[in-house]
Scaffold this active site. Structure first.
Site, short mmCIF file in Angstrom:
data_model
loop_
_atom_site.label_atom_id
_atom_site.label_comp_id
_atom_site.label_asym_id
_atom_site.label_seq_id
_atom_site.Cartn_x
_atom_site.Cartn_y
_atom_site.Cartn_z
N ASP A 86 -8.09 -5.18 13.68
CA ASP A 86 -7.86 -3.69 13.61
C ASP A 86 -7.33 -3.23 12.24
OD1 ASP A 86 -7.54 -0.91 13.97
OD2 ASP A 86 -5.77 -1.32 15.43
N SER A 87 -8.27 -3.49 11.15
CA SER A 87 -8.06 -3.69 9.65
C SER A 87 -8.35 -2.27 9.12
CB SER A 87 -8.64 -4.57 8.95
OG SER A 87 -9.87 -4.46 8.72
N THR A 88 -7.71 -2.14 7.90
CA THR A 88 -8.28 -1.18 7.11
C THR A 88 -9.79 -1.35 6.29
OG1 THR A 88 -7.12 -2.08 5.03
CG2 THR A 88 -6.05 -0.44 6.27
N ASP A 89 -9.92 -0.72 5.33
CA ASP A 89 -11.32 -0.90 4.94
C ASP A 89 -11.25 -2.35 4.22
OD1 ASP A 89 -12.44 1.67 5.78
OD2 ASP A 89 -11.96 2.62 3.83
N ASP A 114 -0.23 0.50 13.85
CA ASP A 114 0.35 1.86 14.71
C ASP A 114 0.31 1.49 15.82
OD1 ASP A 114 -2.55 2.34 15.86
OD2 ASP A 114 -3.15 2.04 13.65
N GLY A 117 -1.98 -11.84 8.21
CA GLY A 117 -2.85 -12.34 9.23
C GLY A 117 -3.70 -13.56 9.06
N ASP A 172 0.64 -7.54 11.91
CA ASP A 172 0.49 -6.65 10.53
C ASP A 172 1.19 -7.01 9.42
OD1 ASP A 172 -1.10 -3.67 10.70
OD2 ASP A 172 0.16 -4.08 9.05
N HIS A 209 -9.39 3.20 19.36
CA HIS A 209 -8.37 2.43 20.05
C HIS A 209 -8.95 1.82 21.17
CE1 HIS A 209 -5.13 3.81 17.19
NE2 HIS A 209 -5.57 2.68 16.96
N GLN A 229 0.98 -1.43 0.11
CA GLN A 229 0.08 -0.11 -0.13
C GLN A 229 0.80 1.10 -0.02
OE1 GLN A 229 -2.33 -1.29 3.46
NE2 GLN A 229 -0.36 -1.19 4.66
N1 AG3 Z 1 -8.57 1.19 11.05
C1 AG3 Z 1 -9.98 1.70 10.32
C2 AG3 Z 1 -9.59 2.41 9.15
C3 AG3 Z 1 -10.83 2.61 8.39
C4 AG3 Z 1 -10.95 4.05 7.84
N2 AG3 Z 1 -11.46 4.01 6.44
C5 AG3 Z 1 -11.49 5.10 6.08
N3 AG3 Z 1 -10.69 6.21 6.34
N4 AG3 Z 1 -12.01 5.20 4.88
C6 AG3 Z 1 -7.50 2.05 11.35
C7 AG3 Z 1 -6.54 1.58 12.24
C8 AG3 Z 1 -6.27 2.18 13.44
N5 AG3 Z 1 -5.45 1.41 14.27
#
Ligand code: AG3
Length: 303
Positions: A175-178, A105, A157, A125, A81, A50
């Site tokens: 605790d992921s991204t979209d 993070d 993961g 991660d 968090h 990414q």
């Molecule tokens: N995890 C969720 C991020 C999702 C945000 N989506 C967006 N901005 N479109 C964040 C990780 C924090 N530890």
């Protein structure tokens, strides 16, 4: 006389058009949110997974984005968090072994390690650079990284959980991204049933489940996966999250075995020995009540 410190919105001719802004354009909802910056971009790394960027904003402190999506800001990450961690860990009777999938993070890791009962916290991660950048730009989130109970792995993961032994964790926090790009598989039924297998009885799964306002089909899908995997009780806890699309976010909790999410260690939560900035026993109790608009959508699918 009360004096209001908020200046009215600037007239167009007064606007500073030279200062740079960061905007997250969120196509699925047709919205965008912007922050005025105080400097040019602080850092950027294109990794095999990414594109990570760091900005200095005027009013939210530092901001990390991944592939253009805001991951966190210094000012409001505590909301996410804390709510990804404490409701689950105060529901489990004695959480000892915690797994964090994603979370590079280290903000969730820091909250997990506030619980004295925890003896191991493994964070997996896929992208080491998220952690390396957090160490530089969000050092306050990384204060517990050298805690002897913490283990930081940089691995996939999905594969890690597949090989994890049965009944070896008390809580798994996703605790992921979209659900696009490297995180897509973390929202699939196979991964969730692997999590079920890896949890002990009474174990808690927590999945970041996007916005209750604009991602209801996704939340439904997450809960269907959980139910299919064998989880008995599930609940989607909402909380404010100004830096994400719609300003509102959620954590979906699921418990394995004959337990109810309504029964959490309220007394321990009230008497907790550590500081939180948003989480309290009362806000935990309140968050367990899903708002009627969400309840209605979930009920239609028997969830
Ligand atoms: N995890 C969720 C991020 C999702 C945000 N989506 C967006 N901005 N479109 C964040 C990780 C924090 N530890």
């Amino acid at each position: 006389m009360i004096s209001l410190s908020c200046e009215p919105t600037m007239l167009p001719e007064q606007r500073d058009t030279q200062t740079p802004w960061f905007s997250e354009v969120y196509e699925p909802a047709g919205t965008a949110q912007s922050w005025r910056l105080t400097a040019a971009r602080l850092d950027a790394r294109r990794t095999p997974y990414q594109h990570i960027e760091i900005f200095a904003t005027e009013s939210y402190g530092r901001l990390m984005s991944i592939d253009g999506c805001v991951m966190l800001t210094s000012r409001d990450n505590f909301l996410y968090h804390e709510m990804m961690t404490h409701p689950a860990l105060f529901t489990h009777g004695q959480p000892r072994d915690v797994v964090i999938i994603g979370g590079g993070d280290c903000g969730t890791l820091r909250e997990v390690l506030k619980h004295a009962s925890v003896r191991s916290a493994v964070q997996i991660d896929i992208d080491e650079q998220v952690t390396r950048l957090a160490e530089i730009y969000f050092p306050e989130l990384c204060v517990s990284n050298s805690d002897p109970r913490a283990r930081l792995l940089f691995d996939d993961g999905l594969a890690w959980i597949k090989h994890a032994p049965d009944a070896s964790a008390d809580s798994i926090i996703i605790d992921s991204t979209d659900p696009i790009g490297p995180a897509e598989g973390l929202f699939g039924p196979g991964f969730v049933s692997d999590c079920f297998r890896v949890l002990r009885s009474g174990g808690l799964l927590v999945q970041q489940s996007e916005s209750p306002l604009i991602h209801q089909p996704l939340i439904k899908g997450i809960r269907e996966n959980m139910r299919q995997a064998g989880f008995t009780d599930m609940r989607t806890l909402g909380f404010p999250q100004p830096c994400y699309p719609s300003g509102w976010w959620s954590a979906t909790l699921a418990v394995k075995g004959d337990h109810s999410l309504d029964a959490f260690r309220e007394q321990d939560s009230r008497a907790r020995s550590f500081e939180t900035k948003y989480y309290t026993a009362a806000c935990h109790r309140g968050a367990l009540t899903e708002p009627p608009f969400l309840r209605k959508v979930l009920q239609e699918s028997g969830l």
